[in-house]
Design a protein around this motif. Structure first.
Motif, PDB file in Angstrom:
ATOM      1  N   THR A  75     -45.446  98.137  64.588  1.00 54.00           N
ATOM      2  CA  THR A  75     -45.001  96.725  65.040  1.00 54.00           C
ATOM      3  C   THR A  75     -43.377  97.298  65.425  1.00 54.00           C
ATOM      4  OG1 THR A  75     -46.196  95.355  63.578  1.00 54.00           O
ATOM      5  CG2 THR A  75     -44.105  94.400  64.563  1.00 54.00           C
ATOM      6  N   VAL A  76     -42.766  98.004  64.490  1.00 52.86           N
ATOM      7  CA  VAL A  76     -41.213  98.391  64.860  1.00 52.86           C
ATOM      8  C   VAL A  76     -41.202  99.204  65.931  1.00 52.86           C
ATOM      9  CG1 VAL A  76     -39.303  99.529  63.904  1.00 52.86           C
ATOM     10  CG2 VAL A  76     -40.562  97.910  62.606  1.00 52.86           C
ATOM     11  N   LEU A  77     -42.187 100.179  66.025  1.00 57.23           N
ATOM     12  CA  LEU A  77     -42.220 101.140  67.155  1.00 57.23           C
ATOM     13  C   LEU A  77     -42.351 100.320  68.673  1.00 57.23           C
ATOM     14  CD1 LEU A  77     -44.158 104.174  65.897  1.00 57.23           C
ATOM     15  CD2 LEU A  77     -41.518 103.919  66.088  1.00 57.23           C
ATOM     16  N   LEU A  78     -43.179  99.340  68.511  1.00 55.95           N
ATOM     17  CA  LEU A  78     -43.314  98.771  69.704  1.00 55.95           C
ATOM     18  C   LEU A  78     -42.455  97.667  70.088  1.00 55.95           C
ATOM     19  CD1 LEU A  78     -45.635  98.393  71.963  1.00 55.95           C
ATOM     20  CD2 LEU A  78     -46.814  96.441  70.415  1.00 55.95           C
ATOM     21  N   ALA A  79     -41.954  97.067  68.924  1.00 51.54           N
ATOM     22  CA  ALA A  79     -40.925  95.759  69.362  1.00 51.54           C
ATOM     23  C   ALA A  79     -39.700  96.276  69.637  1.00 51.54           C
ATOM     24  CB  ALA A  79     -41.001  94.812  68.196  1.00 51.54           C
ATOM     25  N   VAL A  80     -39.124  97.175  69.114  1.00 56.75           N
ATOM     26  CA  VAL A  80     -37.825  97.447  69.286  1.00 56.75           C
ATOM     27  C   VAL A  80     -37.508  98.084  70.694  1.00 56.75           C
ATOM     28  CG1 VAL A  80     -35.821  98.932  68.384  1.00 56.75           C
ATOM     29  CG2 VAL A  80     -37.358  98.249  66.827  1.00 56.75           C
ATOM     30  N   LEU A 151     -53.034  92.401  64.174  1.00 58.04           N
ATOM     31  CA  LEU A 151     -51.953  92.009  63.249  1.00 58.04           C
ATOM     32  C   LEU A 151     -50.333  92.956  64.273  1.00 58.04           C
ATOM     33  CD1 LEU A 151     -52.649  92.380  59.457  1.00 58.04           C
ATOM     34  CD2 LEU A 151     -52.464  90.434  60.944  1.00 58.04           C
ATOM     35  N   THR A 152     -50.665  93.780  64.635  1.00 57.60           N
ATOM     36  CA  THR A 152     -49.365  94.505  65.382  1.00 57.60           C
ATOM     37  C   THR A 152     -49.093  93.630  66.419  1.00 57.60           C
ATOM     38  OG1 THR A 152     -50.064  96.838  64.729  1.00 57.60           O
ATOM     39  CG2 THR A 152     -48.639  96.601  66.503  1.00 57.60           C
ATOM     40  N   LEU A 153     -50.148  93.360  67.457  1.00 57.62           N
ATOM     41  CA  LEU A 153     -49.777  92.539  68.540  1.00 57.62           C
ATOM     42  C   LEU A 153     -49.292  91.123  68.101  1.00 57.62           C
ATOM     43  CD1 LEU A 153     -52.738  93.324  70.971  1.00 57.62           C
ATOM     44  CD2 LEU A 153     -50.421  93.900  71.045  1.00 57.62           C
ATOM     45  N   GLN A 154     -49.786  90.695  67.009  1.00 59.74           N
ATOM     46  CA  GLN A 154     -49.434  89.305  66.611  1.00 59.74           C
ATOM     47  C   GLN A 154     -48.008  89.225  66.071  1.00 59.74           C
ATOM     48  OE1 GLN A 154     -51.433  86.533  66.442  1.00 59.74           O
ATOM     49  NE2 GLN A 154     -49.640  85.492  65.560  1.00 59.74           N
ATOM     50  N   LEU A 155     -47.632  90.454  65.087  1.00 61.60           N
ATOM     51  CA  LEU A 155     -46.474  90.346  64.371  1.00 61.60           C
ATOM     52  C   LEU A 155     -44.997  91.066  65.137  1.00 61.60           C
ATOM     53  CD1 LEU A 155     -47.787  90.998  60.857  1.00 61.60           C
ATOM     54  CD2 LEU A 155     -47.160  89.033  61.891  1.00 61.60           C
ATOM     55  N   CYS A 156     -45.665  91.570  66.229  1.00 57.16           N
ATOM     56  CA  CYS A 156     -44.553  92.196  67.267  1.00 57.16           C
ATOM     57  C   CYS A 156     -43.639  91.233  67.540  1.00 57.16           C
ATOM     58  CB  CYS A 156     -45.214  92.821  68.230  1.00 57.16           C
ATOM     59  SG  CYS A 156     -44.089  93.983  69.396  1.00 57.16           S
ATOM     60  N   PRO A 157     -43.853  90.297  67.933  1.00 55.78           N
ATOM     61  CA  PRO A 157     -42.876  88.956  68.422  1.00 55.78           C
ATOM     62  C   PRO A 157     -41.753  88.819  67.391  1.00 55.78           C
ATOM     63  CG  PRO A 157     -44.759  88.322  69.082  1.00 55.78           C
ATOM     64  CD  PRO A 157     -45.046  89.549  68.195  1.00 55.78           C
ATOM     65  N   LEU A 158     -42.203  88.854  66.122  1.00 55.68           N
ATOM     66  CA  LEU A 158     -40.898  88.469  65.093  1.00 55.68           C
ATOM     67  C   LEU A 158     -40.072  89.606  64.995  1.00 55.68           C
ATOM     68  CD1 LEU A 158     -43.418  87.927  61.921  1.00 55.68           C
ATOM     69  CD2 LEU A 158     -41.928  86.415  63.243  1.00 55.68           C
ATOM     70  N   VAL A 159     -40.363  90.907  65.047  1.00 55.44           N
ATOM     71  CA  VAL A 159     -39.436  91.859  65.150  1.00 55.44           C
ATOM     72  C   VAL A 159     -38.500  91.906  66.380  1.00 55.44           C
ATOM     73  CG1 VAL A 159     -38.873  94.493  65.045  1.00 55.44           C
ATOM     74  CG2 VAL A 159     -40.788  93.277  63.703  1.00 55.44           C
ATOM     75  N   TYR A 160     -39.254  91.625  67.668  1.00 56.34           N
ATOM     76  CA  TYR A 160     -38.685  91.406  68.727  1.00 56.34           C
ATOM     77  C   TYR A 160     -37.824  90.390  68.820  1.00 56.34           C
ATOM     78  CZ  TYR A 160     -37.810  89.408  73.336  1.00 56.34           C
ATOM     79  OH  TYR A 160     -37.147  88.824  74.560  1.00 56.34           O
ATOM     80  N   SER A 164     -33.709  91.433  69.195  1.00 62.73           N
ATOM     81  CA  SER A 164     -33.244  90.818  70.474  1.00 62.73           C
ATOM     82  C   SER A 164     -31.871  90.012  70.037  1.00 62.73           C
ATOM     83  CB  SER A 164     -34.046  89.728  70.863  1.00 62.73           C
ATOM     84  OG  SER A 164     -34.474  90.097  72.153  1.00 62.73           O
ATOM     85  N   GLY A 165     -31.952  89.259  68.909  1.00 63.22           N
ATOM     86  CA  GLY A 165     -30.724  88.467  68.582  1.00 63.22           C
ATOM     87  C   GLY A 165     -29.749  89.630  68.039  1.00 63.22           C
ATOM     88  N   ALA A 166     -30.138  90.609  67.365  1.00 59.86           N
ATOM     89  CA  ALA A 166     -28.998  91.696  66.948  1.00 59.86           C
ATOM     90  C   ALA A 166     -28.401  92.264  68.065  1.00 59.86           C
ATOM     91  CB  ALA A 166     -29.777  92.753  65.927  1.00 59.86           C
ATOM     92  N   VAL A 193     -26.841 102.222  69.163  1.00 62.17           N
ATOM     93  CA  VAL A 193     -27.390 101.155  68.980  1.00 62.17           C
ATOM     94  C   VAL A 193     -28.201 101.066  67.853  1.00 62.17           C
ATOM     95  CG1 VAL A 193     -28.927  99.487  70.208  1.00 62.17           C
ATOM     96  CG2 VAL A 193     -27.459 101.020  71.528  1.00 62.17           C
ATOM     97  N   GLY A 194     -29.140 102.181  67.371  1.00 63.27           N
ATOM     98  CA  GLY A 194     -30.035 101.951  66.507  1.00 63.27           C
ATOM     99  C   GLY A 194     -29.416 101.917  65.115  1.00 63.27           C
TER     100      GLY A 194
END
Lengths: 548, 359
Positions: A75-80, A151-160, A164-166, A193-194
């Motif tokens: 999820t992190v690898l996809l969303a970030v 779950l990865t696809l489902q939870l990705c938006p949370l990290v996104y 995004s906010g940060a 950034v990281g």
């Protein structure tokens, strides 16, 4: 307590809220603990011993770990990268994509699981297509792979949303300073950034971790032999109901202890690495050129198609003609007719229960946010920690705890609508508390002091000055709470009765029974409600995003 | 190391909105050059075009003979100090300062030597391992300066670097900046909206308004010989009086004085700075007026005087032992004709600099 504070209505509210948490959260969890160590009415660790004696049981821990850790990493690898691209590169239809990301996140995970089964399962459309026309056997979707995918696809938006906010708090001058010193591209991402958004990535990762650990519907539908802890707890609790739920309690206690330690470790790391930043000039999206532009678009579009595909396909199948349980050629609204006639009450229930819970959430969140932010002392600190607990305790465990605690008088609540509302409220309160305190931190206390010095009472100051300023924050949290109540399954599946069945439960049971048409119709209605909610929210606030 | 910077017919547009229509300028090697103007005048935009953060829609920017229009920011060898310092919050002071050097693959011992030296120069060597959040504004400012200079840039760019500091620290820091710039001899472009700051640090100042450079001169010339009424009113305080110029006689409100320039009955604007008026009491020549109130500031005394035509003017006198004029005192004002500036009625041209309005 450094400063002696006067006893006033806020003291009363603090203790009132603490009492609510003591009765409806701490007491049930304690009951669960007691149950786990008192299997036959006397102290013993037999339940724990039983768990570690058979691979059938402790294997679920390994499975859960495997799923949870892999999902969190993926999820992190996809969303970030997606958040980074959408915040720095000009992507065509970016605002539509942002809304689609939101929509993809606010459905129940098991709906995704069931849609992927329809697509890639043994008799799925894609599988059949490859098998019959090309003659290729597609990889098996059941078990670990399927759970991972869903779950990865489902939870990705949370990290996104977190990231995004940060990214919006990173001032563009930091980026420019780095660029002017020759640090660009990926190097800039890793060196500047990281590290700056690391605490936020960790916070997002934690949320994903807890959700993946607690998710019950997905492994239940697509896991087949691959059993995770929530599945085990549920089946043990259901099958041994009344006989030996001490065993389910024991597993629950272990999970809670484990989740709490992960939570504390994350807090520790995040605290050490947190930087306060205030961005005068947030990063701007820029048009990228050539290959970079191409891959940025490809990546984002590729993701969004995968993320939204399950819901789109479910909506599509809801309009297919059915004959009994099977889809046949042609289109009709028959599934909707059946849905309304068979489980129309579930729709009404959903609204009654969810709206009641939401009302409780809004009132409590505002009051709790106020006392924890404005009156920091031992009692409010305790309250703050109590409200965070539902983040950690998986829904199915909370469900069992509530049932254990409230199945006898004087508080025989099991089976009532009240216990459903209560569980929704407790579980989804943190969202609204979080957003309410966040906005309260930004409101200067001097406007309240001004009102007091001008002779306004405490109540009047709060209702006329503080509350109106807090409302936007309360609203955005309330939307999240509302949407996540609508899709709640893991607690309500344990607490519901026929009279309090919600849409999500109805969808789940229809899927289990193989009534895919009805399930699809109900899912589509749920998606429709979600979209309407978001549209109203965007309209009210003039925003295009839901901040977490 | 240092370069001269040449701007040839620079154009900046945001969409259809032209911010800088056509700007040409030459900044000398090693010069401390300031862009001064009201907010929104395009000074920061111009600076960021040099830095490479803003695109250039037309014209050329050259470092010596090298065209830099299309060069990436990191390849321009520029040191930049940002308004909010842009200190990386996750790196300590020495890591921040070393950041530019590590990107240039300079050997580690060399980096350490240069960082130590620059931290000493900007007087923050004792904070080298502190995190930025534990530094005061002035210290952060010094880190930002050290980080920009340590890479030995060809050009140093500063975007309102002192605007976030308090008044006293601002004065200390501008002296520090000036002396460090002298020591290193780096061509420097400095952006500010604070005219006193600009006067204090600059070799030359460019006054900008609406994307157009109004005047480029040394601080003294800008103050004493402003090229137009905008510059005269933007730099220092001045009183603008409606007047007519007949021959060499300037007439203001009935008061006539001989000036070094001549014309045939033109309406003009006379810019008279507060110290270019003289106050006398009793009968005689001069513009009549009434003292409204006075401010005694030690060295000088400021008077606010309403003229007969209703205009209010400010006059500064060196304080003397004599009592300050009381409010409602009737006075007459005379003008020092040698130092005042006379502009055309539209304020576009300074007649005192020679040439007629049609020249």
């Amino acid at each position: 307590m450094l400063e002696k504070q006067k006893r006033d209505m806020w003291t009363l509210i603090t203790f009132g809220a603490l009492a609510i948490y003591a009765v409806f959260l701490l007491y049930p969890l304690l009951s669960l603990l007691v149950k786990s160590v008192l299997p036959e009415g006397q102290l013993g660790f037999g339940s724990f011993a039983k768990f570690f004696s058979s691979k059938f049981y402790y294997g679920t821990v390994i499975n859960s770990m495997l799923v949870t850790v892999s999902v969190t990493i993926c999820t992190v690898l996809l969303a970030v990268p997606i958040a980074y691209i959408l915040n720095t590169v000009k992507i065509k239809f970016a605002s539509t994509i942002q809304i689609l990301i939101l929509i993809s996140s606010v459905s129940a995970p098991f709906i995704g699981a069931y849609a992927w089964i329809l697509l890639l399962g043994r008799s799925g459309v894609v599988t059949q297509f490859f098998k019959n026309t090309i003659g290729i056997q597609t990889p098996d979707i059941y078990g670990f792979t399927g759970i991972m995918l869903v779950l990865t696809l489902q939870l990705c938006p949370l990290v996104y949303m977190y990231v995004s906010g940060a990214l919006k708090t990173v001032d563009s001058s930091l980026i420019e300073a780095s660029e002017s010193m020759g640090c660009t591209g990926l190097k800039k991402m890793f060196k500047i950034v990281g590290p700056l958004i690391l605490p936020t990535i960790l916070a997002g990762a934690l949320l994903v971790f807890m959700r993946a650990l607690a998710d019950f519907g997905t492994p239940m539908l697509i896991g087949e032999g691959f059993r995770t802890i929530p599945v085990l707890i549920f089946t043990e609790f259901i099958s041994e109901m009344g006989e030996n739920d001490s065993f389910a309690a024991a597993i629950s206690v272990m999970v809670v202890v484990f989740a709490t330690s992960v939570f504390l470790v994350q807090k520790l790391i995040a605290k050490r690495k947190a930087y306060s930043m205030s961005s005068l000039r947030p990063m701007q999206v820029k048009e990228a050129k050539g290959i970079k532009n191409f891959f940025a678009h490809l990546f984002v579009y590729g993701y969004i198609v995968l993320a939204i595909l399950p819901q789109m396909y479910v909506i599509y199948t809801s309009f297919l003609k059915t004959s009994g349980k099977i889809f046949v050629k042609g289109y009709s609204v028959q599934s909707y007719v059946v849905a309304f006639s068979k489980v129309g009450d579930a729709i009404t229930n959903t609204f009654i229960l969810a709206l009641s819970a939401l009302a409780i959430i809004i009132v409590l969140a505002i009051l709790i946010a106020y006392v924890t932010v404005r009156r920091p002392n031992f009692a409010t600190n305790l309250l703050d920690i109590s409200t965070m607990f539902p983040y950690i305790v998986p829904g199915s465990i909370l469900g069992i705890a509530l049932l254990t605690a409230f199945n006898k008088s004087p508080l025989a609540l099991s089976g009532t609508a009240f216990i459903m509302i209560l569980s929704f409220a407790i579980r989804r309160l943190p969202y609204t508390i979080r957003s309410s305190s966040a906005i309260l931190h930004q409101i200067s206390i001097s406007s309240e002091e001004a009102a007091i010095s001008l002779g306004a009472s405490q109540v009047k100051t709060f209702t006329k000055i503080t509350l109106p300023a807090m409302l936007p924050g309360v609203l955005s949290g309330a939307v999240l709470s509302w949407l996540s109540i609508l899709t709640e399954l893991s607690t309500s599946i344990l607490l519901y009765t026929i009279a309090t069945r919600t849409m999500t439960i109805a969808i789940y049971t229809e899927v289990l029974r193989g009534n895919y048409g009805t399930a699809a119709a109900l899912s589509s209605i749920l998606t429709f409600i979600t979209i309407i909610t978001l549209l109203i929210f965007f309209r009210l606030t003039g925003k295009k995003e839901l901040s977490m | 190391m240092s370069v001269k910077i040449i701007f040839n017919n620079i154009i900046k547009r945001y969409g259809s909105n032209t911010v800088i229509p056509d700007l040409s300028l030459e900044i000398k090697e090693g010069e401390f050059f300031t862009l001064l103007g009201p907010s929104g005048c395009g000074k920061t935009t111009l600076l960021r075009m040099v830095a490479g953060f803003n695109s250039i829609e037309g014209g050329q920017i050259l470092f010596n003979d090298k065209l830099i229009n299309a060069l990436a920011p990191g390849s321009r060898n520029i040191g930049m100090v940002f308004q909010n310092y842009a200190i990386f919050p996750h790196m300590n002071v020495s890591k921040n300062v070393a950041f530019g050097l590590t990107n240039r693959q300079i050997p580690k011992p060399e980096i350490e030597k240069r960082v130590a030296h620059i931290l000493k120069t900007v007087q923050i060597e004792e904070y080298s391992s502190r995190m930025p959040e534990n530094l005061s504004g002035g210290q952060q400012q010094r880190v930002a300066l050290a980080r920009a200079i340590v890479i030995e840039p060809d050009v140093l760019l500063m975007d309102e670097p002192l605007s976030n500091l308090d008044a006293k620290l601002r004065v200390d820091m501008r002296n520090a900046i000036k002396s460090i710039q002298r020591e290193f001899g780096i061509t420097t472009i400095y952006v500010t909206h604070d005219q006193e700051e600009a006067m204090a640090v600059s070799d030359r100042i460019a006054i900008m308004n609406k994307g157009i450079i109004q005047q480029v001169e040394q601080p003294q010339t800008i103050y004493q010989k402003p090229s137009n009424l905008f510059v005269a009113t933007f730099i220092g305080r001045t009183n603008v009086l409606d007047a007519t110029l007949q021959g060499q006689t300037l007439e203001v409100d009935g008061y006539k004085v001989e000036v070094p320039i001549s014309a045939k009955g033109w309406k003009v604007k006379a810019s008279v700075r507060p110290e270019e008026f003289f106050i006398t009491e009793g009968a005689g020549e001069g513009i009549g007026g009434i003292i409204e109130h006075s401010v005694f500031l030690g060295l000088n005394t400021h008077y606010f005087i309403t003229l007969k035509n209703g205009q209010e003017v400010e006059v500064v006198e060196r304080s003397t032992k004599r009592a300050v004029y009381a409010p409602k005192t009737e006075v007459r004002l005379t003008i020092d004709p040698a130092v005042i500036n006379i502009f055309t009625a539209d304020g576009e041209k300074n007649l005192s600099l020679g040439g007629g309005p049609n020249a």
